[in-house]
Scaffold this active site. Sequence first.
Site, PDB file in Angstrom:
ATOM      1  N   ARG A  45       0.437  -0.791   0.166  1.00 61.94           N
ATOM      2  CA  ARG A  45       0.243  -0.118   0.310  1.00 61.94           C
ATOM      3  C   ARG A  45       0.901   1.072  -0.172  1.00 61.94           C
ATOM      4  O   ARG A  45       0.368   2.266  -0.519  1.00 61.94           O
ATOM      5  CB  ARG A  45      -0.664  -0.309   1.026  1.00 61.94           C
ATOM      6  N   ASP A 221     -15.184  -3.740   5.758  1.00 57.04           N
ATOM      7  CA  ASP A 221     -15.003  -2.963   5.073  1.00 57.04           C
ATOM      8  C   ASP A 221     -14.022  -3.409   3.627  1.00 57.04           C
ATOM      9  O   ASP A 221     -13.213  -4.426   3.561  1.00 57.04           O
ATOM     10  CB  ASP A 221     -13.560  -1.857   5.490  1.00 57.04           C
ATOM     11  N   GLU A 247     -18.993  -1.942   3.552  1.00 57.39           N
ATOM     12  CA  GLU A 247     -18.433  -0.428   2.844  1.00 57.39           C
ATOM     13  C   GLU A 247     -17.494  -0.496   1.910  1.00 57.39           C
ATOM     14  O   GLU A 247     -16.835  -1.748   1.469  1.00 57.39           O
ATOM     15  CB  GLU A 247     -17.520  -0.353   4.087  1.00 57.39           C
ATOM     16  N   GLU A 273     -16.988   7.936   0.857  1.00 56.87           N
ATOM     17  CA  GLU A 273     -16.028   8.206   1.784  1.00 56.87           C
ATOM     18  C   GLU A 273     -14.571   9.361   0.923  1.00 56.87           C
ATOM     19  O   GLU A 273     -14.191   9.647   0.608  1.00 56.87           O
ATOM     20  CB  GLU A 273     -14.841   6.965   2.050  1.00 56.87           C
ATOM     21  N   HIS A 323     -16.214   9.053   7.491  1.00 58.05           N
ATOM     22  CA  HIS A 323     -15.085   8.363   7.496  1.00 58.05           C
ATOM     23  C   HIS A 323     -14.092   9.401   8.807  1.00 58.05           C
ATOM     24  O   HIS A 323     -13.816  10.021   8.767  1.00 58.05           O
ATOM     25  CB  HIS A 323     -14.133   8.355   6.123  1.00 58.05           C
ATOM     26  N   GLU A 343     -16.318   7.463  13.597  1.00 59.22           N
ATOM     27  CA  GLU A 343     -15.415   6.066  13.261  1.00 59.22           C
ATOM     28  C   GLU A 343     -14.506   6.133  14.828  1.00 59.22           C
ATOM     29  O   GLU A 343     -13.887   7.474  15.128  1.00 59.22           O
ATOM     30  CB  GLU A 343     -14.702   6.127  12.556  1.00 59.22           C
TER      31      GLU A 343
END
Length: 401
Positions: A45, A221, A247, A273, A323, A343
Amino acid sequence: MEITDISVTKVSTDSWGEFVEFPLVTVMSQFDEYRNSDGDNPQARRNWMGPVGDVVVEVETDAGITGTGHGNWATGAIETIVEETLSKLVVGEDPGERERLWDMMYRATIPFGRKGAAVEAISAVDLALWDIAGKESGKPVYELLGGPVKDEIPCYASNLHPVDMETLEREAMEYAENGFEVMKLRFRHGPEAGRKGMKENEQIVETVRDAVGDEIEIAGDVYMGWTVKYAKRMVDRLEPYDMAWIEEPVIPDDIDGYAEVREAAPMPISGGEHEFTRWGHKELLERDAVDILQPDVHRCGGLTELQRIDALASTHGVPVIPHTGTNPHLHFIAASRNAPMAEYFPIPEWYREQQEEKESTYADAIYADPPNAENGVIPLPTGTGLSAELNREALDHFAVE
């Protein structure tokens, strides 16, 4: 009062801590080099997200009041937009004229904006203007938004990364024991992993459900990592687990796909989001694409625009669960009857045990007094403005030139 200067600091994704390295499905998982579903490519990532995670904007005034806001992501493009365009519009103006300044910033960036980095830059400046307004009045911003409609803010535990099933089970039980009535897990696989991946995704949900029982709400998610066809098969498999929501099942521009998944799903579908302004969220609502709207105040256009999005959502009977649980979001939730919870990113015990010198997490790195949940709720912010003073030492440490 007059705005005299704007300064910008780019913040490294290192400030988000090692959680960004955990295995989960993402919008980039279809590419081998950016996939970390098996935990064997922890930099996957970081390699596509870029070096900049947040961009802090500070707006100074001739009254000695400085407002702080930040835009999320955009790999540093926010800095260029603020310095080359937005600063020229707002320096010399009255910071209290937020509606006029928002409209000026939006219209001036239309040729290269409307979504993405330009609106994230507007978001940061707008938040700083709200921070100034609260500090000038000596009140928390939620008082300027109409006053609190809650005594405290319910929140859901939003980590549950499936590093392995034993750890996942332990973490889920810990959150339940700590009073969280809602928690959100991450899926590991998308279509590229085939039927084996679907089975493992189901096992993740089954593990958490078995760990916490039937009284706890469980969300999941996808982070835009599924296709419509795959999502429809997965939601069918997940029906027995009575999930609170799924999500971001598909990429945000596939609104027809969102609507198709929502029609097929036995559980609610959430998204927003990665959507921008009232117009983007209006399309999600009018096309019946989501059951829950999840705008991010650091991306969607700031508090000025988030209020408009919330008003639209309420007319459609769709709740807003923003978010992330940053302080600006807490002020918004405190003053909205349509925003039921925040959240929240608790640090699991197993992570504390293996990280004796934890440098940061994405929940608290650059702010001096991050929100702290107890028994599943967060107290209302008490400081003036957005109640979000910067941790200057951390900001200097994580700053990107």
